[in-house]
Design an enzyme around this catalytic site. Sequence first.
Site, PDB file in Angstrom:
ATOM      1  N   ILE A  71      -5.379 -30.107  41.594  1.00  0.00           N
ATOM      2  CA  ILE A  71      -5.318 -31.546  41.879  1.00  0.00           C
ATOM      3  C   ILE A  71      -6.408 -32.265  41.110  1.00  0.00           C
ATOM      4  O   ILE A  71      -7.553 -31.821  41.062  1.00  0.00           O
ATOM      5  CB  ILE A  71      -5.483 -31.815  43.391  1.00  0.00           C
ATOM      6  CG1 ILE A  71      -4.288 -31.240  44.166  1.00  0.00           C
ATOM      7  CG2 ILE A  71      -5.623 -33.312  43.672  1.00  0.00           C
ATOM      8  CD1 ILE A  71      -4.436 -31.342  45.668  1.00  0.00           C
ATOM      9  N   GLY A  72      -6.037 -33.377  40.495  1.00  0.00           N
ATOM     10  CA  GLY A  72      -6.992 -34.263  39.834  1.00  0.00           C
ATOM     11  C   GLY A  72      -6.404 -35.658  39.855  1.00  0.00           C
ATOM     12  O   GLY A  72      -5.364 -35.906  39.240  1.00  0.00           O
ATOM     13  N   PHE A 124      -1.125 -33.743  40.583  1.00  0.00           N
ATOM     14  CA  PHE A 124      -1.224 -32.315  40.847  1.00  0.00           C
ATOM     15  C   PHE A 124      -0.430 -31.525  39.818  1.00  0.00           C
ATOM     16  O   PHE A 124       0.429 -32.058  39.106  1.00  0.00           O
ATOM     17  CB  PHE A 124      -0.723 -31.973  42.263  1.00  0.00           C
ATOM     18  CG  PHE A 124       0.720 -32.306  42.506  1.00  0.00           C
ATOM     19  CD1 PHE A 124       1.728 -31.402  42.206  1.00  0.00           C
ATOM     20  CD2 PHE A 124       1.088 -33.526  43.071  1.00  0.00           C
ATOM     21  CE1 PHE A 124       3.063 -31.686  42.441  1.00  0.00           C
ATOM     22  CE2 PHE A 124       2.424 -33.836  43.316  1.00  0.00           C
ATOM     23  CZ  PHE A 124       3.419 -32.918  42.993  1.00  0.00           C
ATOM     24  N   GLY A 158     -12.014 -34.244  38.440  1.00  0.00           N
ATOM     25  CA  GLY A 158     -11.930 -32.809  38.200  1.00  0.00           C
ATOM     26  C   GLY A 158     -12.467 -32.392  36.848  1.00  0.00           C
ATOM     27  O   GLY A 158     -12.926 -33.205  36.051  1.00  0.00           O
ATOM     28  N   TYR A 204      -5.282 -26.536  32.425  1.00  0.00           N
ATOM     29  CA  TYR A 204      -4.224 -26.321  31.436  1.00  0.00           C
ATOM     30  C   TYR A 204      -2.900 -26.825  31.971  1.00  0.00           C
ATOM     31  O   TYR A 204      -2.582 -26.641  33.158  1.00  0.00           O
ATOM     32  CB  TYR A 204      -4.107 -24.827  31.116  1.00  0.00           C
ATOM     33  CG  TYR A 204      -2.834 -24.450  30.377  1.00  0.00           C
ATOM     34  CD1 TYR A 204      -2.718 -24.654  29.008  1.00  0.00           C
ATOM     35  CD2 TYR A 204      -1.751 -23.904  31.062  1.00  0.00           C
ATOM     36  CE1 TYR A 204      -1.550 -24.321  28.333  1.00  0.00           C
ATOM     37  CE2 TYR A 204      -0.584 -23.561  30.391  1.00  0.00           C
ATOM     38  CZ  TYR A 204      -0.489 -23.772  29.031  1.00  0.00           C
ATOM     39  OH  TYR A 204       0.675 -23.458  28.366  1.00  0.00           O
ATOM     40  N   CYS A 217     -10.829 -25.457  36.179  1.00  0.00           N
ATOM     41  CA  CYS A 217     -11.471 -26.375  37.122  1.00  0.00           C
ATOM     42  C   CYS A 217     -12.954 -26.059  37.313  1.00  0.00           C
ATOM     43  O   CYS A 217     -13.560 -26.460  38.316  1.00  0.00           O
ATOM     44  CB  CYS A 217     -10.744 -26.384  38.459  1.00  0.00           C
ATOM     45  SG  CYS A 217      -9.005 -26.857  38.339  1.00  0.00           S
TER      46      CYS A 217
END
Length: 205
Positions: free
Chosen positions: A135-136, A148, A67, A71, A165
């Site tokens: 989500i990353g 997440f 991603g 923040y 993102c």
Amino acid sequence: ISYAEGQRIMEDRANARARGEAPDTLFLLEHDPVLTLGRRADKANIIASAERLAAQGIEVVETGRGGDVTYHGPGQVVGYPVIDLKPDRKDVRRYVHDLEEVMMRTCEDFGISGAGRVEGLIGTWIEGQRKIGAIGVRISRWVTSHGFAFNVNSDLTAFDLIVPCGISDRGVTSVARETTEAPETSAAVESLTKRFLQVFDCRPI
């Protein structure tokens, strides 16, 4: 807790899980204010100057997840699932889909309608326009880490410091904004836990 401390705890557990020395684990926590950059993040997506970030006490951290920039801060529940996808869940797309599903069902628990997916984008969205859950993830040797972030009563003005993102044509929202209430993060932790156990078909030990 601080982002650094959260990462240390998560990485220690991921290493232990890979060695078979720890069970699958879901960490749910809140971070001090921080901007995190994924492996392929474009630093130009941080709009605020270094001076402004410093004045607000917001650090910038490069991290090993996928991603772009996002923040984290108080009022947002960050989930770090550390689970072994072997042998029957070795599907990255399915894993991300399941995390989206967890947050979609959590939205239902708060009476929020219109939570779903957007084709070509990752995360959980309200009416396809406002992201409520990002989500990353990182997957190494089929053991997951990172995860997440679900906005409960977050300070949404913090997202004005970045292009969240890397997506400039859609907004960011929270449970508080969608329901005009001020839910406690503890309520979201309870819901996310319940929904995670359902979606991933597992039981607490």
